[in-house]
Enzyme design. Structure first.
Site, PDB file in Angstrom:
ATOM      1  N   TYR A   1     -41.673 -11.209 -58.237  1.00 59.43           N
ATOM      2  CA  TYR A   1     -42.642 -10.289 -57.634  1.00 59.43           C
ATOM      3  C   TYR A   1     -43.943 -10.265 -58.434  1.00 59.43           C
ATOM      4  O   TYR A   1     -45.034 -10.440 -57.878  1.00 59.43           O
ATOM      5  CB  TYR A   1     -42.030  -8.892 -57.570  1.00 59.43           C
TER       6      TYR A   1
ATOM      7  N   ARG B   1     -36.808   3.341 -56.078  1.00 57.75           N
ATOM      8  CA  ARG B   1     -38.025   3.756 -56.756  1.00 57.75           C
ATOM      9  C   ARG B   1     -37.968   5.240 -57.130  1.00 57.75           C
ATOM     10  O   ARG B   1     -37.122   5.991 -56.652  1.00 57.75           O
ATOM     11  CB  ARG B   1     -39.242   3.419 -55.901  1.00 57.75           C
TER      12      ARG B   1
ATOM     13  N   GLY C   1     -37.805   8.864 -71.259  1.00 63.22           N
ATOM     14  CA  GLY C   1     -38.319   9.906 -70.390  1.00 63.22           C
ATOM     15  C   GLY C   1     -39.755  10.279 -70.702  1.00 63.22           C
ATOM     16  O   GLY C   1     -40.323  11.166 -70.067  1.00 63.22           O
TER      17      GLY C   1
ATOM     18  N   GLN D   1     -42.272   8.038 -70.546  1.00 60.36           N
ATOM     19  CA  GLN D   1     -43.175   7.114 -69.864  1.00 60.36           C
ATOM     20  C   GLN D   1     -43.971   7.845 -68.777  1.00 60.36           C
ATOM     21  O   GLN D   1     -43.556   8.900 -68.295  1.00 60.36           O
ATOM     22  CB  GLN D   1     -42.409   5.927 -69.251  1.00 60.36           C
TER      23      GLN D   1
END
Length: 239
Positions: A148, A189, A210, A212
């Site tokens: 991707y 997502r 956690g 980010q």
């Protein structure tokens, strides 16, 4: 924004973002051709548009050339969530690269303007925050997400080379996390995961430390931005 009955092709038009774009373009009086192979898109997303006489649907994979007469092209075709794009990574790369070549060839032949829906994933695992457009990224070319990341990076390369070499009028937008109705509930997502877990009364998963950060955009705002990008004063016109 567009002249009445401007002919617009939306690839990936039955997907989450594509269906909202088709809906908005029809509301503006455009003639919309939706092309989708339904790998992640769904006819349910566009069912309410099927009775519109200015809406056409073609079951088509962009890795195969498409011959239609259009004034504008929005190239949104490509699975966007890791669960979907890692299911068949070779096909994901083909969709980004061959799809870009085919749509750019169509734009060249018809002299249509073309927009590429790129992604924040072109920055890879960025070493700087926040990412600025001039930052070239930190991408692993052989990892499981490379199909991707690198596919979209190659598509951007093709778009700018078609502009420089053939004078094709292009737009490239890098989309960050977008959420809203019609998201696939199991696409893996962040927002969809949070909602599904909350509705099920399950603990909400936070990956890593956690700490980010993420940039989120509601789908209506993204579609506003996509359409506004065609304002002539900011367009990348052919020389």
């Amino acid at each position: 924004m567009f002249r009445e009955r401007t002919r617009i092709l939306v690839t990936g038009g039955a997907g989450f973002l594509g269906s909202f774009l088709c809906e908005r373009l029809l509301a503006q009086g455009c003639h919309v051709i939706c092309a989708d192979n339904y790998f992640t898109g769904s006819r349910d997303n566009i069912a309410h548009l099927l009775d519109n006489p200015y809406f056409e649907v073609i079951r088509h994979d962009v890795t195969i050339p498409l011959y239609v007469e259009v004034d504008r092209i929005f190239n949104l075709a490509c699975p966007a969530s890791p669960i979907h794009y890692q299911f068949d990574p070779v096909q994901t790369t083909k969709t980004s690269v061959h799809g870009a070549i085919n749509m750019l060839g169509l734009a060249k032949r018809t002299k249509a303007r073309i927009l590429q829906a790129s992604t924040s994933e072109v920055y890879g695992d960025p070493a700087v925050h926040p990412q600025r457009e001039e930052y070239w990224g930190n991408v692993n070319p052989i990892g499981p997400r490379a199909c991707y990341d690198e596919g979209k990076r190659c598509a951007e390369t093709l778009f700018f080379d078609y502009h420089r070499q053939h004078g094709v009028a292009i737009k490239v937008i890098r989309i960050f996390n977008t959420y809203g109705p019609r998201m696939h509930p199991r696409d893996g997502r962040v927002v969809s995961n949070f909602i599904i877990q909350a509705l099920a009364g399950e603990p909400i998963t936070l990956y890593g430390s956690g700490e980010q950060t993420r940039s989120f955009c509601y789908v209506d705002d993204l579609i506003d931005g996509m359409i506004a990008s065609w304002i002539p004063a900011r367009s990348m016109s052919a020389p």
